[in-house]
Design a protein around this motif. Structure first.
Motif, PDB file in Angstrom:
ATOM      1  N   ASP A 149       3.440 -19.811  -3.857  1.00 23.18           N
ATOM      2  CA  ASP A 149       2.869 -19.390  -5.140  1.00 23.18           C
ATOM      3  C   ASP A 149       2.262 -17.998  -5.030  1.00 23.18           C
ATOM      4  O   ASP A 149       2.409 -17.171  -5.932  1.00 23.18           O
ATOM      5  N   GLU A 150       1.573 -17.747  -3.912  1.00 25.75           N
ATOM      6  CA  GLU A 150       0.971 -16.429  -3.718  1.00 25.75           C
ATOM      7  C   GLU A 150       2.039 -15.353  -3.634  1.00 25.75           C
ATOM      8  O   GLU A 150       1.907 -14.276  -4.225  1.00 25.75           O
ATOM      9  N   ILE A 151       3.107 -15.650  -2.911  1.00 26.31           N
ATOM     10  CA  ILE A 151       4.204 -14.687  -2.793  1.00 26.31           C
ATOM     11  C   ILE A 151       4.856 -14.454  -4.156  1.00 26.31           C
ATOM     12  O   ILE A 151       5.159 -13.321  -4.523  1.00 26.31           O
ATOM     13  N   ASN A 152       5.068 -15.523  -4.915  1.00 22.64           N
ATOM     14  CA  ASN A 152       5.657 -15.376  -6.249  1.00 22.64           C
ATOM     15  C   ASN A 152       4.764 -14.546  -7.162  1.00 22.64           C
ATOM     16  O   ASN A 152       5.254 -13.722  -7.941  1.00 22.64           O
ATOM     17  N   ASN A 153       3.446 -14.771  -7.086  1.00 21.11           N
ATOM     18  CA  ASN A 153       2.522 -13.973  -7.902  1.00 21.11           C
ATOM     19  C   ASN A 153       2.580 -12.506  -7.511  1.00 21.11           C
ATOM     20  O   ASN A 153       2.589 -11.624  -8.367  1.00 21.11           O
ATOM     21  N   LEU A 154       2.618 -12.252  -6.214  1.00 19.09           N
ATOM     22  CA  LEU A 154       2.702 -10.881  -5.742  1.00 19.09           C
ATOM     23  C   LEU A 154       4.018 -10.248  -6.173  1.00 19.09           C
ATOM     24  O   LEU A 154       4.055  -9.098  -6.622  1.00 19.09           O
ATOM     25  N   ASN A 155       5.097 -11.009  -6.079  1.00 14.09           N
ATOM     26  CA  ASN A 155       6.405 -10.515  -6.495  1.00 14.09           C
ATOM     27  C   ASN A 155       6.414 -10.185  -7.989  1.00 14.09           C
ATOM     28  O   ASN A 155       6.955  -9.162  -8.401  1.00 14.09           O
ATOM     29  N   SER A 156       5.805 -11.034  -8.810  1.00 12.61           N
ATOM     30  CA  SER A 156       5.738 -10.774 -10.262  1.00 12.61           C
ATOM     31  C   SER A 156       4.970  -9.491 -10.538  1.00 12.61           C
ATOM     32  O   SER A 156       5.356  -8.701 -11.384  1.00 12.61           O
ATOM     33  N   TYR A 157       3.873  -9.316  -9.804  1.00 10.84           N
ATOM     34  CA  TYR A 157       3.069  -8.112  -9.979  1.00 10.84           C
ATOM     35  C   TYR A 157       3.885  -6.866  -9.613  1.00 10.84           C
ATOM     36  O   TYR A 157       3.895  -5.882 -10.354  1.00 10.84           O
ATOM     37  N   ILE A 158       4.593  -6.943  -8.489  1.00 10.18           N
ATOM     38  CA  ILE A 158       5.410  -5.798  -8.064  1.00 10.18           C
ATOM     39  C   ILE A 158       6.491  -5.508  -9.090  1.00 10.18           C
ATOM     40  O   ILE A 158       6.731  -4.347  -9.437  1.00 10.18           O
ATOM     41  N   GLU A 159       7.142  -6.538  -9.596  1.00  5.15           N
ATOM     42  CA  GLU A 159       8.189  -6.344 -10.598  1.00  5.15           C
ATOM     43  C   GLU A 159       7.630  -5.728 -11.875  1.00  5.15           C
ATOM     44  O   GLU A 159       8.250  -4.866 -12.485  1.00  5.15           O
TER      45      GLU A 159
END
Length: 103
Positions: free
Chosen positions: A50-60
């Motif tokens: 979940d943390e990685i997905n949140n970080l990925n969404s932020y980067i995108e």
């Protein structure tokens, strides 16, 4: 080299997902003095994925914002070049009129 780095980072995350520090001995449960007394309550609903997905969404979202800014900047640059071209044409026209009057 990158595979080794990623594997080491993955081992570190498995040891301590929140600190995720590069440890001297990745196989050790912990060798950090502060971690021995750490009483952090790990939230059951929070997973590394979940943390990685949140970080990925932020980067995108930042990439999207960046591309919007780049396209706006390119448009402004094109507008600026068009205005310079118009200015140069007007200056040439004025120069031609002045030389015509002086004859």
């Amino acid at each position: 080299m990158f595979r080794g780095l990623i594997a080491r980072q993955a081992r570190s995350i498995l040891i301590d997902p929140y600190a995720n520090a590069f440890m001297q001995d990745p196989a050790a449960p912990t060798n950090l003095p502060w971690a021995l007394k750490d009483e952090t309550v790990m939230k059951p609903g929070v997973k590394l994925k979940d943390e990685i997905n949140n970080l990925n969404s932020y980067i995108e979202s930042r990439k999207s914002e960046s591309s919007k800014l780049e396209s706006a900047l390119a448009k402004k640059h094109n507008d600026y070049n068009d205005l310079r071209k118009q200015r140069d044409e007007l200056q040439e026209e004025r120069k031609y009129k002045r030389t015509w009057r002086n004859r």
